[in-house]
Design a protein around this motif. Structure first.
Motif, PDB file in Angstrom:
ATOM      1  N   UNK A  14       6.646  -2.210  15.719  1.00  0.00           N
ATOM      2  CA  UNK A  14       6.311  -1.195  15.094  1.00  0.00           C
ATOM      3  C   UNK A  14       7.075   0.091  14.928  1.00  0.00           C
ATOM      4  N   UNK A  15       6.500   1.176  14.632  1.00  0.00           N
ATOM      5  CA  UNK A  15       7.467   2.589  14.735  1.00  0.00           C
ATOM      6  C   UNK A  15       6.750   3.477  13.501  1.00  0.00           C
ATOM      7  N   UNK A  16       7.484   4.075  12.666  1.00  0.00           N
ATOM      8  CA  UNK A  16       7.155   4.910  11.710  1.00  0.00           C
ATOM      9  C   UNK A  16       6.328   4.247  10.349  1.00  0.00           C
ATOM     10  N   UNK A  17       5.244   4.961  10.290  1.00  0.00           N
ATOM     11  CA  UNK A  17       4.431   4.561   9.248  1.00  0.00           C
ATOM     12  C   UNK A  17       5.184   4.759   7.831  1.00  0.00           C
ATOM     13  N   UNK A  18       5.820   5.747   7.707  1.00  0.00           N
ATOM     14  CA  UNK A  18       6.413   5.993   6.364  1.00  0.00           C
ATOM     15  C   UNK A  18       7.463   4.914   6.173  1.00  0.00           C
TER      16      UNK A  18
END
Length: 439
Positions: free
Chosen positions: A248-252
């Protein structure tokens, strides 16, 4: 995607902080407005008295002296540890590591490290970094860092020593292929780690892997798509998007990557207790992928932002999902900076796919289940006898040339899909989709 939805993690953090309920530090005076009437929360004074009493007892009676700072930070960690597995109190080192992992940038030398017989081994120097420019080579053993022997160090200890402020100096003592040790003096620089890798599997079919979702992942995917299209003469016949073991990571970034494959509709929306945690992200009309047939690979290591992308593409029927069930992390964490270089990572919302699915603790089920495996070729048998090998065989009625076996086997070239069963199945599916779609 509309610019009004482009909230950075910090901007969202500040919005959340500004929207926090007001706290009243004392019991209301007689005749004053009640908490229900004012909308203010009252501090739980009885529980705070208990907390203060416990703090005092530990300080006076614990077997060893312990300072207030340690006790209070441990109390904060305990408070967060009982919320959910993803909320945490980040001390300066943890906060810095989180910032580096999501930005894809850090101060260092550009060395991929491994271990061999208790020694640090260079797996590979990253191109155009201080290590590569200084002549560090794959296979070099690092004997000393700034004069300190490294034998027995863990990889984390070594990484902590090698990383540092860009411009700072460091000295490495290395040995190469049993030769004499030599010393290199290097200067740390900003190292950029790419989260996207791509290649042509074969003519017309591309492969794009995202290892994690960093701030620049959306831009990297757009660049990789353009390069794959160029390498294939302008347009691809099919693409495999590999999200396996992507944590995962950054939503944007997940939104931007999804937008490269969609030209309309909702991508994801979030719901939380406060207004600033309720967001909706939709796709722009542009389609960087040019509508290429798409297979997305997922597995139990595909989590969070990876599941947002997979869920959006599945709900819009833009891609066929293949592999095994994903991890099932359907929550959003916001990083709230605190004083003294510390931060609070707090779960503030759940996210939902375009069709309203929450995958929290469930995961995404692929359209086609394919377990992990390897592909092996049968090299024991030569190609059998064909009609064209038989003496006196009839010629082709339409004038086509004979195609005898020649008694030879086709030489096997090992490719990425030969070593990866799920990838080979994805490629086969893309070829089948191309055949059925042709007029």
């Amino acid at each position: 995607m509309s610019s009004r939805f482009r909230l950075s993690a910090l901007a969202l953090s500040l919005a959340l902080l500004g929207a926090a309920p007001l706290v009243q530090a004392a019991e209301p005076a007689e005749g004053a407005d009640t908490p229900a009437a004012t909308g203010k929360a009252v501090l739980p004074l009885d529980e705070l008295r208990t907390f203060a009493e416990v703090l005092d007892r530990i300080k006076t009676a614990y077997v060893e002296p312990i300072d207030d700072k340690t006790l209070l930070e441990n109390a904060i960690k305990g408070m967060l540890s009982n919320l959910d597995p993803h909320s945490a109190y980040l001390e300066p080192e943890d906060f810095l590591e989180l910032q580096e992992s999501t930005s894809g940038e850090f101060g260092g030398l550009g060395i991929e490290l491994g271990q061999e017989d208790g020694l640090l081994k260079v797996i590979s120097p990253i191109d155009d970094t201080p290590a590569a420019r200084a002549g560090v080579e794959a296979g070099d053993l690092i004997l000393r860092i700034d004069g300190q022997p490294t034998k027995g160090w863990s990889l984390m200890e070594a990484v902590d020593k090698l990383r540092g402020k860009p411009g700072s100096k460091i000295e490495l003592t290395l040995v190469r292929e049993g030769g004499k040790p030599f010393t290199l003096k290097l200067e740390r620089a900003v190292i950029k780690v790419l989260s996207v890798k791509s290649e042509l599997l074969e003519k017309n079919y591309g492969y794009l892997r995202i290892t994690q979702f960093q701030v620049n992942s959306g831009e990297e995917v757009a660049k990789a798509l353009r390069q794959l299209q160029k390498d294939n003469g302008g347009k691809l016949g099919g693409l495999v998007l590999d999200l396996r073991n992507n944590p995962g990571g950054v939503l944007q970034a997940a939104v931007e990557v999804s937008d490269h494959f969609l030209n309309k509709g909702l991508i994801v929306y979030t719901k939380g207790r406060i207004a600033n945690s309720e967001l909706r992200f939709s796709a722009d009309p542009a389609d960087a992928s040019q509508g290429v047939p798409l297979v997305v690979l997922i597995n139990g290591g595909s989590a969070s932002a990876a599941e947002i992308v997979a869920g959006a593409l599945q709900d819009h029927k833009r891609a066929v999902l293949m592999g095994t069930d994903s991890f099932g992390k359907g929550s959003v964490q916001t990083v709230l900076p605190l004083t003294n270089d510390r931060a609070l990572k707090l779960t503030t919302a759940l996210y939902y796919t375009p069709n309203g699915r929450s995958i929290q603790a469930q995961g995404i089920v692929p359209d086609i289940v394919v377990e992990r495996g390897t592909v092996t070729r049968d090299k024991s048998q030569a190609q059998g006898v064909k009609e064209a090998d038989l003496p006196g065989h009839l010629g082709n009625g339409n004038g086509g040339a004979d195609r005898p076996s020649n008694g030879k086997t086709t030489p096997a070239t090992v490719t990425a899909q030969d070593k990866d069963y799920q990838l080979s199945q994805a490629l086969n599916l893309l070829k089948g989709l191309n055949i059925t779609r042709k007029p």
